[in-house]
Design an enzyme around this catalytic site. Sequence first.
Site, PDB file in Angstrom:
ATOM      1  N   ASN A   1      12.808   0.305 -18.042  1.00 63.63           N
ATOM      2  CA  ASN A   1      12.311  -0.625 -19.061  1.00 63.63           C
ATOM      3  C   ASN A   1      13.122  -0.499 -20.350  1.00 63.63           C
ATOM      4  OD1 ASN A   1      10.989   1.940 -19.215  1.00 63.63           O
ATOM      5  ND2 ASN A   1       9.434   1.099 -20.561  1.00 63.63           N
ATOM      6  N   ILE A   2      13.462  -1.655 -20.900  1.00 66.37           N
ATOM      7  CA  ILE A   2      14.274  -1.707 -22.115  1.00 66.37           C
ATOM      8  C   ILE A   2      13.514  -2.528 -23.142  1.00 66.37           C
ATOM      9  CG2 ILE A   2      16.496  -2.368 -23.110  1.00 66.37           C
ATOM     10  CD1 ILE A   2      17.731  -1.960 -20.316  1.00 66.37           C
TER      11      ILE A   2
ATOM     12  N   TYR B   1       9.018  -7.117 -29.909  1.00 65.99           N
ATOM     13  CA  TYR B   1       8.407  -6.511 -28.716  1.00 65.99           C
ATOM     14  C   TYR B   1       8.470  -7.384 -27.460  1.00 65.99           C
ATOM     15  CZ  TYR B   1       6.136  -3.270 -32.054  1.00 65.99           C
ATOM     16  OH  TYR B   1       5.874  -2.354 -33.023  1.00 65.99           O
TER      17      TYR B   1
ATOM     18  N   CYS C   1      10.945  -5.264 -18.165  1.00 66.04           N
ATOM     19  CA  CYS C   1      10.414  -4.173 -17.347  1.00 66.04           C
ATOM     20  C   CYS C   1      11.484  -3.604 -16.411  1.00 66.04           C
ATOM     21  CB  CYS C   1       9.272  -4.673 -16.472  1.00 66.04           C
ATOM     22  SG  CYS C   1       7.836  -5.238 -17.372  1.00 66.04           S
TER      23      CYS C   1
ATOM     24  N   GLU D   1      11.242  -3.018 -13.215  1.00 68.50           N
ATOM     25  CA  GLU D   1      11.334  -3.696 -11.914  1.00 68.50           C
ATOM     26  C   GLU D   1      12.281  -4.885 -11.992  1.00 68.50           C
ATOM     27  OE1 GLU D   1       8.697  -2.783 -13.625  1.00 68.50           O
ATOM     28  OE2 GLU D   1       6.910  -2.578 -12.383  1.00 68.50           O
TER      29      GLU D   1
ATOM     30  N   CYS E   1       3.643  -5.426 -13.455  1.00 71.25           N
ATOM     31  CA  CYS E   1       3.033  -6.512 -14.227  1.00 71.25           C
ATOM     32  C   CYS E   1       3.187  -7.844 -13.481  1.00 71.25           C
ATOM     33  CB  CYS E   1       3.644  -6.595 -15.621  1.00 71.25           C
ATOM     34  SG  CYS E   1       5.196  -7.493 -15.684  1.00 71.25           S
TER      35      CYS E   1
END
Length: 144
Positions: free
Chosen positions: A49-50, A55, A60, A62, A96
């Site tokens: 995750n970056i 925000y 993510c 994945e 997610c």
Amino acid sequence: MEKPLTKQEISDLLDAAQQARANSYSPYSHFKVGAAVLTQKGAIFTGTNIENASYGLTVCAERNAIFAAVGAGQRRFRALALITQKLPGLAFNSPCGACRQVMSEFMAPTMPVFIAVLDGAKRTVYKKQLKDLMPFPFDKFSEK
Ligand code: THU
């Protein structure tokens, strides 16, 4: 019929996800996620995750793993693994909704998704199928 994964293939995939997690850029949530995908050609691509000061721009683990593979020309997959830390009160963290939709673009409904949880040195692994996580993906090409 899909070829079942060997124990070795599963543990290699989990190890790759765990290594990718070490590169997590998550100064805002402090929640590190690692992911890895195994392609039909036998290659492993990883992602983490970056996050971003803005925000909502966070991507993510994945999706970063899937996009790395697809960007390298491999878009047929045998498995995805992700790994997070144990959170109090939660057995595991599942992917997610956005990542589930992206998985559904490229991965078969029966494809295994290995969800690993790190609790100190202990790694607990839960096995799901994509169809359990994402039973009705949006698909503009067919009426399922
Ligand atoms: N995150 C992932 O990388 N994968 C998921 O499936 C859920 C959440 C990341 C996004 C963000 O950097 C942090 O976890 C907290 O939400």
